[in-house]
Design an enzyme around this catalytic site. Structure first.
Site, PDB file in Angstrom:
ATOM      1  N   GLY A  13     -45.480  20.686  24.971  1.00  0.00           N
ATOM      2  CA  GLY A  13     -44.507  21.337  25.840  1.00  0.00           C
ATOM      3  C   GLY A  13     -43.272  20.482  26.024  1.00  0.00           C
ATOM      4  O   GLY A  13     -43.066  19.489  25.313  1.00  0.00           O
ATOM      5  N   ASN A  14     -42.466  20.851  26.998  1.00  0.00           N
ATOM      6  CA  ASN A  14     -41.242  20.092  27.260  1.00  0.00           C
ATOM      7  C   ASN A  14     -41.455  18.982  28.288  1.00  0.00           C
ATOM      8  O   ASN A  14     -40.588  18.130  28.457  1.00  0.00           O
ATOM      9  CB  ASN A  14     -40.135  21.042  27.728  1.00  0.00           C
ATOM     10  CG  ASN A  14     -39.619  21.899  26.588  1.00  0.00           C
ATOM     11  OD1 ASN A  14     -39.227  21.390  25.546  1.00  0.00           O
ATOM     12  ND2 ASN A  14     -39.626  23.208  26.777  1.00  0.00           N
ATOM     13  N   THR A  15     -42.598  18.978  28.969  1.00  0.00           N
ATOM     14  CA  THR A  15     -42.849  17.932  29.957  1.00  0.00           C
ATOM     15  C   THR A  15     -44.109  17.127  29.666  1.00  0.00           C
ATOM     16  O   THR A  15     -44.274  16.036  30.200  1.00  0.00           O
ATOM     17  CB  THR A  15     -42.974  18.538  31.376  1.00  0.00           C
ATOM     18  OG1 THR A  15     -44.019  19.519  31.374  1.00  0.00           O
ATOM     19  CG2 THR A  15     -41.668  19.206  31.785  1.00  0.00           C
ATOM     20  N   GLY A  99     -42.089  32.701  22.380  1.00  0.00           N
ATOM     21  CA  GLY A  99     -42.653  31.361  22.420  1.00  0.00           C
ATOM     22  C   GLY A  99     -44.081  31.361  21.915  1.00  0.00           C
ATOM     23  O   GLY A  99     -44.886  32.222  22.312  1.00  0.00           O
ATOM     24  N   ASP A 101     -46.513  29.527  22.560  1.00  0.00           N
ATOM     25  CA  ASP A 101     -47.526  29.311  23.593  1.00  0.00           C
ATOM     26  C   ASP A 101     -47.979  30.644  24.198  1.00  0.00           C
ATOM     27  O   ASP A 101     -49.168  30.865  24.424  1.00  0.00           O
ATOM     28  CB  ASP A 101     -47.024  28.357  24.682  1.00  0.00           C
ATOM     29  CG  ASP A 101     -45.679  28.760  25.274  1.00  0.00           C
ATOM     30  OD1 ASP A 101     -44.980  29.616  24.685  1.00  0.00           O
ATOM     31  OD2 ASP A 101     -45.321  28.219  26.337  1.00  0.00           O
ATOM     32  N   ARG A 102     -47.035  31.540  24.434  1.00  0.00           N
ATOM     33  CA  ARG A 102     -47.394  32.862  24.951  1.00  0.00           C
ATOM     34  C   ARG A 102     -48.254  33.616  23.946  1.00  0.00           C
ATOM     35  O   ARG A 102     -49.250  34.243  24.304  1.00  0.00           O
ATOM     36  CB  ARG A 102     -46.140  33.670  25.262  1.00  0.00           C
ATOM     37  CG  ARG A 102     -45.351  33.177  26.448  1.00  0.00           C
ATOM     38  CD  ARG A 102     -44.025  33.905  26.547  1.00  0.00           C
ATOM     39  NE  ARG A 102     -44.197  35.346  26.777  1.00  0.00           N
ATOM     40  CZ  ARG A 102     -43.239  36.248  26.549  1.00  0.00           C
ATOM     41  NH1 ARG A 102     -42.062  35.864  26.073  1.00  0.00           N
ATOM     42  NH2 ARG A 102     -43.465  37.528  26.795  1.00  0.00           N
ATOM     43  N   THR A 176     -37.880  21.859  56.684  1.00  0.00           N
ATOM     44  CA  THR A 176     -37.314  22.150  55.368  1.00  0.00           C
ATOM     45  C   THR A 176     -38.303  21.881  54.243  1.00  0.00           C
ATOM     46  O   THR A 176     -38.394  22.649  53.283  1.00  0.00           O
ATOM     47  CB  THR A 176     -36.036  21.328  55.141  1.00  0.00           C
ATOM     48  OG1 THR A 176     -35.077  21.676  56.149  1.00  0.00           O
ATOM     49  CG2 THR A 176     -35.434  21.619  53.767  1.00  0.00           C
TER      50      THR A 176
END
Length: 248
Positions: A13-15, A99, A101-102, A176
């Site tokens: 993946g990208n991460t 993609g 992966d999908r 927050t």
């Protein structure tokens, strides 16, 4: 076990990079490493005879990976999205735009249940795909995942500042930090519920839901009773590799 059958499967993946080693069809071990290719050298060099790859990484990173595999003198195969495979028919007009992966997750999901199904992959992006009982892909959605949603708020607002979440929750926030973190989960779970409503119009009311991805279990748990019948599968993308790369 005999090393001649040793296979390394990669979900790039990208991460991060997920990996697992198999002897034939038997999973020996698995893991996850930061998206640094140096960490793969030891894995590739440990008697592996074949590397199967699912990659959605940037072109430069994918080129580096191919160079590493060539340098290791190991046989490798990259999966690509296809018009049809293992009973699943791609719903895209241009399948190269989907993609991989999908696609792999759909192959694995449909072949595990052979029924109408919705696949939820909660990773860097949240992807949702609907497959009919006949294997026809009816389309899906791509949304920012939890981490991307946080980065968008941080980078695009001047005063919305927040820390690290202690737990996953969708309750109303009273500061927050809670408003932001609970809001990201609310967005993901809410999107999934509405996506299922839309999917039913195409595939009917009787279908399986399969969840994967690093945030998949959080999404399932936060959906509560609504998700009691959902099945979490950690490695759906890797499970689809053998199907996509099977020789005719």
């Amino acid at each position: 076990m005999h090393d001649l059958a040793l296979i390394l499967e990669l979900d790039v993946g990208n991460t991060a990079i997920k990996w697992r080693r198999l002897n034939g069809a038997v999973i020996l071990d698995s893991g996850r490493i930061a998206n640094e290719l140096e960490g793969l050298k030891e894995l590739v060099g440990a008697g592996v005879c074949l590397v199967r790859v699912a990659s959605v990484a940037f072109a430069e990173r994918e080129a580096e990976l191919r160079a590493l595999l060539v340098g290791a003198k190991v046989k490798y195969e990259f999966a690509v999205s296809q018009a049809e495979c293992a009973g699943v028919k791609n719903g895209y007009d241009d399948v190269s735009r989907m993609g991989v992966d999908r696609w792999l997750a759909m192959l694995a999901a449909y072949n595990s249940c052979r029924d109408a199904c919705v696949i939820i992959d909660a990773g860097t992006a949240l992807t949702i795909d609907a497959v009919g009982k006949d294997g026809q892909h009816h389309g899906g959605y791509i949304l920012p995942g939890a981490g991307l949603a946080l980065r968008a708020l941080e980078q695009s607002t001047g005063r919305v500042r927040f820390g690290i979440a202690e737990s996953a929750d969708t309750g109303l926030g009273k500061n927050t930090d809670a408003c932001v973190h609970n809001g990201k989960w609310l967005g993901l779970v809410g999107a999934v519920k509405l996506a299922l409503y839309e999917a039913e119009k195409q595939i009917g009311r009787h279908y399986k839901v399969l969840v994967t991805g690093g945030d998949g279990m959080n999404v399932k748990q936060l959906a509560g009773e609504y998700a009691e019948s959902w099945h979490y599968s950690r490695d759906l993308v890797l499970d689809g590799l053998a199907l996509a790369l099977a020789k005719a």
